[in-house]
Design a protein around this motif. Structure first.
Motif, PDB file in Angstrom:
ATOM      1  N   SER A   1      11.548  40.184  11.332  1.00  0.00           N
ATOM      2  CA  SER A   1      10.643  40.549  12.420  1.00  0.00           C
ATOM      3  C   SER A   1      11.404  40.634  13.731  1.00  0.00           C
ATOM      4  CB  SER A   1       9.520  39.517  12.530  1.00  0.00           C
ATOM      5  OG  SER A   1      10.060  38.243  12.828  1.00  0.00           O
ATOM      6  N   ILE A   2      10.681  40.948  14.787  1.00  0.00           N
ATOM      7  CA  ILE A   2      11.298  41.031  16.107  1.00  0.00           C
ATOM      8  C   ILE A   2      11.805  39.656  16.548  1.00  0.00           C
ATOM      9  CG2 ILE A   2       9.152  40.642  17.377  1.00  0.00           C
ATOM     10  CD1 ILE A   2      11.891  43.151  18.335  1.00  0.00           C
ATOM     11  N   ILE A   3      11.159  38.580  16.058  1.00  0.00           N
ATOM     12  CA  ILE A   3      11.631  37.229  16.378  1.00  0.00           C
ATOM     13  C   ILE A   3      12.962  36.962  15.682  1.00  0.00           C
ATOM     14  CG2 ILE A   3      11.072  34.795  16.248  1.00  0.00           C
ATOM     15  CD1 ILE A   3       9.301  36.304  18.147  1.00  0.00           C
ATOM     16  N   ALA A   4      13.086  37.393  14.423  1.00  0.00           N
ATOM     17  CA  ALA A   4      14.366  37.238  13.719  1.00  0.00           C
ATOM     18  C   ALA A   4      15.457  38.065  14.391  1.00  0.00           C
ATOM     19  CB  ALA A   4      14.209  37.644  12.258  1.00  0.00           C
ATOM     20  N   LEU A   5      15.104  39.242  14.909  1.00  0.00           N
ATOM     21  CA  LEU A   5      16.084  40.058  15.630  1.00  0.00           C
ATOM     22  C   LEU A   5      16.593  39.329  16.871  1.00  0.00           C
ATOM     23  CD1 LEU A   5      17.553  42.752  16.172  1.00  0.00           C
ATOM     24  CD2 LEU A   5      15.499  43.510  17.377  1.00  0.00           C
ATOM     25  N   ILE A   6      15.704  38.661  17.584  1.00  0.00           N
ATOM     26  CA  ILE A   6      16.129  37.871  18.737  1.00  0.00           C
ATOM     27  C   ILE A   6      17.090  36.771  18.298  1.00  0.00           C
ATOM     28  CG2 ILE A   6      15.334  36.351  20.583  1.00  0.00           C
ATOM     29  CD1 ILE A   6      14.660  39.291  21.000  1.00  0.00           C
ATOM     30  N   GLY A   7      16.823  36.181  17.113  1.00  0.00           N
ATOM     31  CA  GLY A   7      17.744  35.175  16.587  1.00  0.00           C
ATOM     32  C   GLY A   7      19.120  35.743  16.309  1.00  0.00           C
ATOM     33  N   VAL A   8      19.180  36.956  15.756  1.00  0.00           N
ATOM     34  CA  VAL A   8      20.473  37.599  15.495  1.00  0.00           C
ATOM     35  C   VAL A   8      21.208  37.878  16.803  1.00  0.00           C
ATOM     36  CG1 VAL A   8      21.569  39.674  14.557  1.00  0.00           C
ATOM     37  CG2 VAL A   8      19.723  38.563  13.293  1.00  0.00           C
ATOM     38  N   ILE A   9      20.469  38.335  17.810  1.00  0.00           N
ATOM     39  CA  ILE A   9      21.095  38.593  19.113  1.00  0.00           C
ATOM     40  C   ILE A   9      21.619  37.282  19.711  1.00  0.00           C
ATOM     41  CG2 ILE A   9      20.624  39.353  21.473  1.00  0.00           C
ATOM     42  CD1 ILE A   9      18.721  41.407  20.331  1.00  0.00           C
ATOM     43  N   LEU A  10      20.872  36.208  19.538  1.00  0.00           N
ATOM     44  CA  LEU A  10      21.361  34.916  20.003  1.00  0.00           C
ATOM     45  C   LEU A  10      22.632  34.506  19.270  1.00  0.00           C
ATOM     46  CD1 LEU A  10      18.089  32.831  20.395  1.00  0.00           C
ATOM     47  CD2 LEU A  10      19.687  33.454  22.192  1.00  0.00           C
ATOM     48  N   LEU A  11      22.691  34.811  17.977  1.00  0.00           N
ATOM     49  CA  LEU A  11      23.889  34.490  17.205  1.00  0.00           C
ATOM     50  C   LEU A  11      25.111  35.201  17.759  1.00  0.00           C
ATOM     51  CD1 LEU A  11      22.543  34.499  13.544  1.00  0.00           C
ATOM     52  CD2 LEU A  11      23.499  32.558  14.776  1.00  0.00           C
ATOM     53  N   ILE A  12      24.909  36.411  18.269  1.00  0.00           N
ATOM     54  CA  ILE A  12      26.032  37.133  18.872  1.00  0.00           C
ATOM     55  C   ILE A  12      26.650  36.304  19.988  1.00  0.00           C
ATOM     56  CG2 ILE A  12      26.677  39.199  20.169  1.00  0.00           C
ATOM     57  CD1 ILE A  12      24.531  40.714  18.661  1.00  0.00           C
ATOM     58  N   GLY A  13      25.801  35.640  20.747  1.00  0.00           N
ATOM     59  CA  GLY A  13      26.312  34.820  21.835  1.00  0.00           C
ATOM     60  C   GLY A  13      26.817  33.460  21.405  1.00  0.00           C
ATOM     61  N   ILE A  14      26.319  32.950  20.257  1.00  0.00           N
ATOM     62  CA  ILE A  14      26.684  31.588  19.852  1.00  0.00           C
ATOM     63  C   ILE A  14      28.004  31.567  19.083  1.00  0.00           C
ATOM     64  CG2 ILE A  14      25.946  29.548  18.573  1.00  0.00           C
ATOM     65  CD1 ILE A  14      23.059  30.521  18.933  1.00  0.00           C
ATOM     66  N   VAL A  15      28.087  32.384  18.018  1.00  0.00           N
ATOM     67  CA  VAL A  15      29.223  32.257  17.102  1.00  0.00           C
ATOM     68  C   VAL A  15      30.532  32.682  17.744  1.00  0.00           C
ATOM     69  CG1 VAL A  15      27.737  32.568  15.101  1.00  0.00           C
ATOM     70  CG2 VAL A  15      28.830  34.555  16.119  1.00  0.00           C
ATOM     71  N   LYS A  16      30.480  33.496  18.782  1.00  0.00           N
ATOM     72  CA  LYS A  16      31.738  33.921  19.398  1.00  0.00           C
ATOM     73  C   LYS A  16      32.455  32.775  20.104  1.00  0.00           C
ATOM     74  CE  LYS A  16      29.375  35.183  23.603  1.00  0.00           C
ATOM     75  NZ  LYS A  16      29.549  33.806  24.066  1.00  0.00           N
ATOM     76  N   LYS A  17      31.731  31.644  20.352  1.00  0.00           N
ATOM     77  CA  LYS A  17      32.379  30.511  21.012  1.00  0.00           C
ATOM     78  C   LYS A  17      33.504  29.942  20.152  1.00  0.00           C
ATOM     79  CE  LYS A  17      29.303  27.024  19.165  1.00  0.00           C
ATOM     80  NZ  LYS A  17      30.290  26.656  18.155  1.00  0.00           N
ATOM     81  N   ASN A  18      33.359  30.030  18.815  1.00  0.00           N
ATOM     82  CA  ASN A  18      34.434  29.545  17.949  1.00  0.00           C
ATOM     83  C   ASN A  18      35.721  30.309  18.221  1.00  0.00           C
ATOM     84  OD1 ASN A  18      32.454  27.968  16.902  1.00  0.00           O
ATOM     85  ND2 ASN A  18      32.359  28.951  14.906  1.00  0.00           N
ATOM     86  N   ALA A  19      35.590  31.640  18.283  1.00  0.00           N
ATOM     87  CA  ALA A  19      36.770  32.460  18.542  1.00  0.00           C
ATOM     88  C   ALA A  19      37.299  32.234  19.953  1.00  0.00           C
ATOM     89  CB  ALA A  19      36.432  33.930  18.325  1.00  0.00           C
ATOM     90  N   ILE A  20      36.390  32.044  20.913  1.00  0.00           N
ATOM     91  CA  ILE A  20      36.845  31.807  22.291  1.00  0.00           C
ATOM     92  C   ILE A  20      37.643  30.508  22.382  1.00  0.00           C
ATOM     93  CG2 ILE A  20      36.017  31.266  24.616  1.00  0.00           C
ATOM     94  CD1 ILE A  20      33.766  33.241  24.209  1.00  0.00           C
ATOM     95  N   LEU A  21      37.151  29.460  21.716  1.00  0.00           N
ATOM     96  CA  LEU A  21      37.873  28.188  21.746  1.00  0.00           C
ATOM     97  C   LEU A  21      39.264  28.320  21.121  1.00  0.00           C
ATOM     98  CD1 LEU A  21      34.973  25.748  20.772  1.00  0.00           C
ATOM     99  CD2 LEU A  21      36.153  25.869  22.966  1.00  0.00           C
ATOM    100  N   MET A  22      39.369  29.092  20.035  1.00  0.00           N
ATOM    101  CA  MET A  22      40.673  29.275  19.388  1.00  0.00           C
ATOM    102  C   MET A  22      41.599  30.134  20.242  1.00  0.00           C
ATOM    103  SD  MET A  22      39.482  30.117  15.498  1.00  0.00           S
ATOM    104  CE  MET A  22      38.323  29.109  14.590  1.00  0.00           C
ATOM    105  N   ILE A  23      41.102  31.269  20.687  1.00  0.00           N
ATOM    106  CA  ILE A  23      41.957  32.248  21.357  1.00  0.00           C
ATOM    107  C   ILE A  23      42.433  31.729  22.703  1.00  0.00           C
ATOM    108  CG2 ILE A  23      41.934  34.536  22.421  1.00  0.00           C
ATOM    109  CD1 ILE A  23      40.118  35.431  20.117  1.00  0.00           C
ATOM    110  N   ASP A  24      41.563  31.008  23.446  1.00  0.00           N
ATOM    111  CA  ASP A  24      41.986  30.498  24.744  1.00  0.00           C
ATOM    112  C   ASP A  24      43.194  29.576  24.610  1.00  0.00           C
ATOM    113  OD1 ASP A  24      40.117  31.897  26.087  1.00  0.00           O
ATOM    114  OD2 ASP A  24      38.823  30.219  26.604  1.00  0.00           O
ATOM    115  N   PHE A  25      43.165  28.685  23.633  1.00  0.00           N
ATOM    116  CA  PHE A  25      44.282  27.764  23.470  1.00  0.00           C
ATOM    117  C   PHE A  25      45.511  28.496  22.930  1.00  0.00           C
ATOM    118  CE2 PHE A  25      46.831  24.589  21.266  1.00  0.00           C
ATOM    119  CZ  PHE A  25      46.943  23.617  22.250  1.00  0.00           C
ATOM    120  N   ALA A  26      45.299  29.464  22.013  1.00  0.00           N
ATOM    121  CA  ALA A  26      46.438  30.210  21.481  1.00  0.00           C
ATOM    122  C   ALA A  26      47.135  30.983  22.598  1.00  0.00           C
ATOM    123  CB  ALA A  26      45.969  31.165  20.387  1.00  0.00           C
TER     124      ALA A  26
END
Length: 861
Positions: free
Chosen positions: A729-754
């Motif tokens: 649903s449109i609510i699940a779509l909002i969840g996916v969009i939120l995931l775009i902002g959440i999961v990238k923090k893992n890569a940001i934490l890795m790449i910043d230190f690298a």
């Protein structure tokens, strides 16, 4: 005019003929009744007057309801003893329940997030630091919402609930980095300053890129954009508040509260986290050596995303159980008002007998509520609390449908009331499909064929059409030549018929406390048969409509035998009588003149012929076309995407011509538009994140590495929805969009230190990312688990209206779980490949010497 009760009317003298007084009772029947007889309301089987209250725009609905309930005892005291005032439907009950459920969810989320920090750091003081960030961020968000004029509604409450797992991320990153320096023996003040400085850019990157995800929603138009604009702004404000707190308050608390667990020379104790870190180090070394094989999982994940998005059932908003049902009764088109009242009573009794029903309200007739046709009625049902009825609203509807279908001549269509409903039209079901054509004959033919075809489809239920072209009528044909010879015109015939059958208001009687409308019509026994028309006589002086309600009044009185002087004299005489009767009343009656002239009465049958026929009760138009709307609900377990497919197949099976075109309407149409915009919305969110990260990193390569974490999150979200049998649903779509902002923090934490390691002189990208992954493993695990647990109460929420929030929690938890497993390995490998590409491009364009390649540390090194 001196009468105050119906009994007084019967002895009232109204005229003089040949010197004899004529009583009103000699002229007809007098009843003390309501103004509109063809209007009936029922509450739990008792005759009732239904009062519907609406709050003013911007008013607090809970305060409004409480204020109304506070004055009900005073109103009850002013009523006669045999009149009761009762609340039939209270909209605020589900709102109060939703607020209580949200408060509980917020408390549980804060406790879970605090527990995560304690388990990873083992220090109660350390767990207290990020726990402070949650209430402070939420309270600061309340202040910003107040300044922006926002209210606490379902969407803003949902944003605040899901923010508990986000606002703590920044504080965890700062506190964990500070704790790492303290564990190495650094003083607390220096560790706090250094820790905040090292991850300051990381925190800003995480927060701003997460806010950038909401830019497409903030700029999105249409109803969906307006609905979720407040949601996006509320969550963005909470994230910005968290960023400010994590860079100011969190370092200050770390420098005062944290105590060093390990000092110089102390031996680091082994524990569950140490074993996790060792296992990750070994698996990461293997992955980096087999980078091509691991990178194939990323390509498979992208392809799986596309496949799962195609096959998952799609809907607009989740079907809610708000504890209220709304229903429409459609009876035979030739039914009388009296029989319609019987059907209404019979169907309401069946509903009221159900063990899950608390109260039932219904009405028929009149123009209120959009139900002006004789064969239609409206029903409103309040269900008992969910804990007492042990059945969902859809389950109650399914149980009632079997009993209601046994009533002949009338059908009650029930649907669950939704908190969010798009589309302004009223219909017998939740969704609509509209057909348009050039002619009514063609429209009636194909709409009936399509309706018959869809009735056998298992996807759709409660099918009905708003086309009702079989209403009974009596056609009157006026012989205008004969009427003219008799001194009559069409207006006089029209006014006579309206006087007899139209419930014309002819006067107003005033008394010191109230006023009463005098309504004229023939006696009720003459309503039932068209044969009454044989007994109707038309006066040759009837050209001017009588009473305060005029119908089709002519410009002249052709053939009238009353002169203007006679009418003026009669009016003056009646006005003087009214003035005498109204002494002390403060206002004059609007009664018409009483004519004493000789009148010629002509039977209607002398110049009018009539016969039975059929007529449409209503004909709908949309633009230049006539339209017919089919209403439907969805079967249990079916989605709007299934309905779209079913209707398209039915149209092709019956061979509907091209000049009869159909489309979804109301909520279904908004769903269709949002479905077409979903890929664009996700793409816009990705572009916004890429641009923001590109500006922050001043690179076109590293944002690609960060965004590569998103496909795995999408796969996890869709798989979790399918596992819980939840539509996209449109609510699940909002969840996916939120995931775009959440999961990238893992890569940001890795790449910043690298990148920091490369600036310090480490020239091998594999060695730099390897060290970054191990060093940032603890904050990555802490922030991911905190976000998952922050969304977990939404997954486990089963209170009133929880269906609206549950898909958001399911998509976030599923996406984080899968992405956490995959991105810990795919992100380092993609970083190595893209970093090598960046160095190669720099050598080609900037003549930079090639980097030295070192080896990946072996176990124990």
């Amino acid at each position: 005019d001196q009468a105050s009760h119906a009994a007084d009317y019967r002895d009232l003298v109204v005229a003089y003929r040949n010197g004899d007084a004529v009583k009103l009772s000699d002229l007809g029947e007098v009843d003390d009744s309501v103004e509109d007889l063809r209007n009936a309301g029922l509450f739990n089987g008792k005759p009732s007057i239904l009062v519907v209250l609406f709050r003013q725009p911007g008013a607090n609905i809970i305060d409004t309801v409480d204020g109304v309930k506070a004055v009900l005892p005073e109103l009850q005291a002013a009523m006669p003893r045999d009149v009761d005032i009762a609340v039939a439907v209270d909209r605020s009950t589900t709102i109060r329940a939703s607020l209580r459920d949200t408060e509980t969810t917020l408390i549980i989320a804060v406790l879970l997030v605090t527990a995560v920090v304690f388990l990873f750091l083992g220090d109660p003081k350390a767990a207290f630091i990020p726990a402070v960030a949650v209430p402070v961020s939420v309270i600061g968000t309340f202040g910003a919402m107040y300044l922006l004029g926002f209210s606490l509604d379902n969407l803003s409450l949902m944003a605040l609930t899901i923010s508990t797992g986000f606002v703590v991320d920044d504080a965890i990153v700062v506190m964990e980095n500070t704790a790492r320096h303290i564990e190495s023996g650094m003083p607390r003040m220096k560790a706090a300053l250094l820790g905040a400085r090292e991850v300051g850019f990381t925190v800003i990157s995480m927060s701003l890129s997460l806010v950038a995800v909401f830019l497409p929603i903030l700029l999105m138009g249409g109803i969906v954009g307006r609905l979720f604009r407040e949601f996006a702004l509320t969550l963005s404000l909470a994230i910005l508040m968290s960023m400010a707190i994590s860079l100011t308050t969190t370092p200050m608390m770390c420098s005062r509260i944290l105590a060093p667990r390990l000092r110089k020379g102390e031996r680091r104790r082994r524990g569950p986290f140490a074993w996790m870190l060792d296992g990750y180090a070994r698996s990461l070394r293997w992955s980096l050596r087999h980078g091509l094989l691991v990178s194939m999982t990323l390509l498979l994940t992208i392809g799986l995303n596309v496949y799962l998005y195609i096959v998952i059932p799609k809907g607009f908003f989740p079907q809610q159980d708000t504890g209220r049902l709304i229903g429409s009764i459609v009876a035979d088109q030739s039914i009388s008002f009296q029989l319609m009242v019987n059907k209404l009573t019979q169907l309401m009794d069946i509903v009221q007998e159900d063990r899950a029903v608390e109260s039932v309200v219904g009405f028929t007739g009149g123009a209120g509520g959009g139900r002006s046709q004789t064969n239609q009625a409206s029903v409103f049902v309040s269900l008992k609390p969910l804990a007492d009825r042990h059945a969902s609203a859809d389950g109650v509807i399914a149980r009632l449908s079997r009993k209601l279908s046994q009533v002949a001549g009338g059908r009650l269509f029930l649907q669950a009331v939704q908190d969010i409903r798009v589309g302004g039209r009223s219909s017998n079901a939740q969704y609509q499909y509209t057909l348009q054509a050039d002619s009514t004959d063609e429209l009636f033919h194909w709409s009936n064929r399509l309706l018959n075809e869809l009735e056998h489809d298992p996807v759709l239920t409660d099918l009905s059409s708003d086309q009702q072209q079989r209403g009974l009528e009596t056609d009157l044909v006026i012989d205008r030549g004969t009427a003219a010879r008799l001194g009559l015109n069409v207006s006089e015939v029209d006014n006579t018929l309206y006087d007899a059958f139209g419930q014309r208001q002819v006067s107003t009687i005033f008394n010191p406390l109230n006023q009463y409308h005098v309504v004229m019509e023939v006696a009720p026994r003459y309503w039932q048969s068209p044969e009454t028309l044989n007994d109707i006589y038309v006066s040759t002086t009837g050209g001017t409509a009588s009473g305060t309600q005029s119908t089709n009044a002519p410009s002249g009185t052709v053939g009238s035998q009353s002169s203007a002087a006679t009418v003026a004299a009669d009016s003056a005489r009646n006005a003087s009588l009214n003035a005498l009767a109204n002494v002390g009343h403060g206002s004059a009656s609007s009664a018409p003149a009483v004519s004493t002239s000789q009148e010629t009465m002509v039977p209607l049958s002398a110049f009018v012929h009539y016969g039975p026929g059929h007529t449409p009760l209503s004909v709908n138009h949309q633009g230049l076309f006539v339209a017919a709307t089919l209403s439907f609900n969805l079967a249990l377990g079916k989605s709007l995407s299934d309905a779209q497919t079913a209707i398209g197949q039915a149209v092709r099976r019956i061979g509907m011509p091209a000049d009869v075109h159909g489309s979804f309407a109301g909520t279904a149409r908004t769903f269709q538009e949002s479905l077409a915009n979903e890929p664009l919305l996700i793409a816009a969110a990705l572009v916004a994140v890429y641009i923001v990260l590109g500006i922050l990193y001043e690179s076109a390569i590293h944002p690609i590495t960060i965004i590569s974490t998103l496909p795995s999150a999408g796969v996890g979200a869709v798989l979790a929805l399918m596992l819980f049998d939840t539509e996209f649903s449109i609510i699940a779509l909002i969840g996916v969009i939120l995931l775009i902002g959440i999961v990238k923090k893992n890569a940001i934490l890795m790449i910043d230190f690298a990148l920091a390691r490369e600036r310090e002189g480490v020239t091998d990208s594999r060695e730099a990312i390897y060290e970054a992954c191990l060093l940032r493993f603890r904050p990555i695990m802490m922030t991911t688990i905190a976000a998952m647990l922050g969304a977990m109460p939404l997954v486990l929420s089963f209170g009133d209206g929880a269906e609206l929030r549950r898909p958001l929690g399911i998509s976030i938890v599923g996406g984080l779980l899968v992405s956490q497993v995959l991105t810990l390995y795919t992100t380092p490998i993609l970083y190595v490949y893209l970093d090598n590409l960046r160095h190669w491009l720099m050598r080609v364009w900037g003549h930079v010497p090639p980097p030295a390649h070192g080896g990946i540390p072996e176990a124990g090194e």
